[in-house]
Design a protein around this motif. Structure first.
Motif, PDB file in Angstrom:
ATOM      1  N   GLU A  46       4.166  17.473  -3.867  1.00 35.60           N
ATOM      2  CA  GLU A  46       4.425  17.015  -2.498  1.00 35.60           C
ATOM      3  C   GLU A  46       5.649  16.097  -2.453  1.00 35.60           C
ATOM      4  O   GLU A  46       6.518  16.244  -1.583  1.00 35.60           O
ATOM      5  CB  GLU A  46       3.196  16.270  -1.969  1.00 35.60           C
ATOM      6  CG  GLU A  46       3.385  15.629  -0.618  1.00 35.60           C
ATOM      7  CD  GLU A  46       2.208  14.756  -0.206  1.00 35.60           C
ATOM      8  OE1 GLU A  46       2.444  13.814   0.577  1.00 35.60           O
ATOM      9  OE2 GLU A  46       1.061  14.999  -0.654  1.00 35.60           O
ATOM     10  N   ILE A  47       5.718  15.161  -3.379  1.00 33.52           N
ATOM     11  CA  ILE A  47       6.830  14.209  -3.397  1.00 33.52           C
ATOM     12  C   ILE A  47       8.136  14.920  -3.728  1.00 33.52           C
ATOM     13  O   ILE A  47       9.166  14.679  -3.075  1.00 33.52           O
ATOM     14  CB  ILE A  47       6.546  13.069  -4.401  1.00 33.52           C
ATOM     15  CG1 ILE A  47       5.269  12.307  -4.002  1.00 33.52           C
ATOM     16  CG2 ILE A  47       7.743  12.130  -4.516  1.00 33.52           C
ATOM     17  CD1 ILE A  47       5.264  11.742  -2.594  1.00 33.52           C
ATOM     18  N   ALA A  48       8.115  15.810  -4.705  1.00 32.21           N
ATOM     19  CA  ALA A  48       9.327  16.552  -5.077  1.00 32.21           C
ATOM     20  C   ALA A  48       9.820  17.401  -3.903  1.00 32.21           C
ATOM     21  O   ALA A  48      11.028  17.455  -3.635  1.00 32.21           O
ATOM     22  CB  ALA A  48       9.061  17.424  -6.305  1.00 32.21           C
ATOM     23  N   ALA A  49       8.896  18.037  -3.187  1.00 32.36           N
ATOM     24  CA  ALA A  49       9.281  18.865  -2.035  1.00 32.36           C
ATOM     25  C   ALA A  49       9.885  17.999  -0.925  1.00 32.36           C
ATOM     26  O   ALA A  49      10.866  18.397  -0.282  1.00 32.36           O
ATOM     27  CB  ALA A  49       8.066  19.630  -1.511  1.00 32.36           C
ATOM     28  N   ALA A  50       9.336  16.822  -0.699  1.00 36.26           N
ATOM     29  CA  ALA A  50       9.863  15.930   0.336  1.00 36.26           C
ATOM     30  C   ALA A  50      11.264  15.449  -0.028  1.00 36.26           C
ATOM     31  O   ALA A  50      12.143  15.370   0.834  1.00 36.26           O
ATOM     32  CB  ALA A  50       8.915  14.743   0.544  1.00 36.26           C
ATOM     33  N   TRP A  66       8.100   9.182  -0.893  1.00 36.84           N
ATOM     34  CA  TRP A  66       9.173   9.945  -1.536  1.00 36.84           C
ATOM     35  C   TRP A  66      10.472   9.142  -1.587  1.00 36.84           C
ATOM     36  O   TRP A  66      11.235   9.270  -2.537  1.00 36.84           O
ATOM     37  CB  TRP A  66       9.387  11.304  -0.872  1.00 36.84           C
ATOM     38  CG  TRP A  66       9.966  11.254   0.508  1.00 36.84           C
ATOM     39  CD1 TRP A  66       9.283  11.333   1.688  1.00 36.84           C
ATOM     40  CD2 TRP A  66      11.342  11.092   0.862  1.00 36.84           C
ATOM     41  NE1 TRP A  66      10.145  11.235   2.743  1.00 36.84           N
ATOM     42  CE2 TRP A  66      11.417  11.087   2.279  1.00 36.84           C
ATOM     43  CE3 TRP A  66      12.517  10.951   0.133  1.00 36.84           C
ATOM     44  CZ2 TRP A  66      12.627  10.949   2.961  1.00 36.84           C
ATOM     45  CZ3 TRP A  66      13.721  10.807   0.814  1.00 36.84           C
ATOM     46  CH2 TRP A  66      13.763  10.821   2.215  1.00 36.84           C
ATOM     47  N   LEU A  67      10.723   8.329  -0.557  1.00 42.53           N
ATOM     48  CA  LEU A  67      11.937   7.517  -0.518  1.00 42.53           C
ATOM     49  C   LEU A  67      11.953   6.510  -1.676  1.00 42.53           C
ATOM     50  O   LEU A  67      12.969   6.323  -2.343  1.00 42.53           O
ATOM     51  CB  LEU A  67      12.030   6.787   0.815  1.00 42.53           C
ATOM     52  CG  LEU A  67      13.206   5.845   0.988  1.00 42.53           C
ATOM     53  CD1 LEU A  67      14.491   6.642   1.156  1.00 42.53           C
ATOM     54  CD2 LEU A  67      12.987   4.956   2.192  1.00 42.53           C
ATOM     55  N   LEU A  68      10.812   5.884  -1.911  1.00 41.52           N
ATOM     56  CA  LEU A  68      10.704   4.923  -3.012  1.00 41.52           C
ATOM     57  C   LEU A  68      10.835   5.616  -4.366  1.00 41.52           C
ATOM     58  O   LEU A  68      11.508   5.111  -5.268  1.00 41.52           O
ATOM     59  CB  LEU A  68       9.379   4.167  -2.920  1.00 41.52           C
ATOM     60  CG  LEU A  68       9.204   3.299  -1.671  1.00 41.52           C
ATOM     61  CD1 LEU A  68       7.772   2.796  -1.561  1.00 41.52           C
ATOM     62  CD2 LEU A  68      10.188   2.152  -1.655  1.00 41.52           C
ATOM     63  N   VAL A  69      10.211   6.790  -4.486  1.00 40.47           N
ATOM     64  CA  VAL A  69      10.301   7.547  -5.739  1.00 40.47           C
ATOM     65  C   VAL A  69      11.743   7.970  -5.996  1.00 40.47           C
ATOM     66  O   VAL A  69      12.259   7.829  -7.117  1.00 40.47           O
ATOM     67  CB  VAL A  69       9.359   8.776  -5.708  1.00 40.47           C
ATOM     68  CG1 VAL A  69       9.617   9.693  -6.900  1.00 40.47           C
ATOM     69  CG2 VAL A  69       7.904   8.323  -5.678  1.00 40.47           C
ATOM     70  N   GLU A  70      12.422   8.454  -4.956  1.00 41.65           N
ATOM     71  CA  GLU A  70      13.810   8.856  -5.131  1.00 41.65           C
ATOM     72  C   GLU A  70      14.678   7.656  -5.510  1.00 41.65           C
ATOM     73  O   GLU A  70      15.546   7.769  -6.383  1.00 41.65           O
ATOM     74  CB  GLU A  70      14.352   9.515  -3.864  1.00 41.65           C
ATOM     75  CG  GLU A  70      15.766  10.036  -4.045  1.00 41.65           C
ATOM     76  CD  GLU A  70      16.284  10.769  -2.836  1.00 41.65           C
ATOM     77  OE1 GLU A  70      16.966  11.789  -3.037  1.00 41.65           O
ATOM     78  OE2 GLU A  70      16.036  10.314  -1.697  1.00 41.65           O
ATOM     79  N   ALA A  71      14.449   6.520  -4.887  1.00 40.06           N
ATOM     80  CA  ALA A  71      15.201   5.313  -5.232  1.00 40.06           C
ATOM     81  C   ALA A  71      14.996   4.963  -6.704  1.00 40.06           C
ATOM     82  O   ALA A  71      15.954   4.640  -7.420  1.00 40.06           O
ATOM     83  CB  ALA A  71      14.780   4.150  -4.334  1.00 40.06           C
ATOM     84  N   GLN A  72      13.755   5.052  -7.153  1.00 42.45           N
ATOM     85  CA  GLN A  72      13.460   4.770  -8.556  1.00 42.45           C
ATOM     86  C   GLN A  72      14.173   5.767  -9.471  1.00 42.45           C
ATOM     87  O   GLN A  72      14.739   5.389 -10.499  1.00 42.45           O
ATOM     88  CB  GLN A  72      11.942   4.820  -8.788  1.00 42.45           C
ATOM     89  CG  GLN A  72      11.522   4.359 -10.158  1.00 42.45           C
ATOM     90  CD  GLN A  72      10.031   4.442 -10.340  1.00 42.45           C
ATOM     91  OE1 GLN A  72       9.441   5.492 -10.125  1.00 42.45           O
ATOM     92  NE2 GLN A  72       9.418   3.332 -10.728  1.00 42.45           N
TER      93      GLN A  72
END
Length: 109
Positions: free
Chosen positions: A97-101, A57-63
């Protein structure tokens, strides 16, 4: 063109171009979520790059914030372009899952 000639040309590319090529090549070799682990007691059990405490999730948010892959590879030198491919594949397979995190992390901050 020989393998050596291709290798020479690849080595002369920018970091961003190398990352993009590696990502494209790795997509052909990867399966969704491979190289991603969830370990109880590590990062709250969140999906992480295997062998690290770097949450997907951290990598996705960074992107989402506009950080490109080349910068991620510089910021996290112990991960590879293949790790990013695996993270993106995991995120694509588990979007809720990623959005919730991401939401949970932003609520804590």
């Amino acid at each position: 063109m020989t393998r050596q000639e291709i290798e020479h040309q690849l080595l002369n590319l920018s970091l961003a171009d190398k990352a993009e090529i590696i990502q494209n090549l790795t997509k052909n070799l990867s399966t969704a979520g491979r190289g991603i682990t969830k370990t109880p007691g590590v990062c709250g059990g969140e999906a992480c790059i295997a062998g690290t405490r770097i949450a997907v999730w951290l990598l996705v948010e960074a992107q989402q914030l506009g950080i490109n892959e080349a910068q991620l590879l510089q910021d996290y030198p112990h991960i590879t372009a293949a790790d990013l491919v695996n993270a993106w594949a995991y995120a694509d397979a588990h979007p809720e899952e990623i959005a919730a995190a991401i939401r949970a992390n932003n609520e804590v901050a």
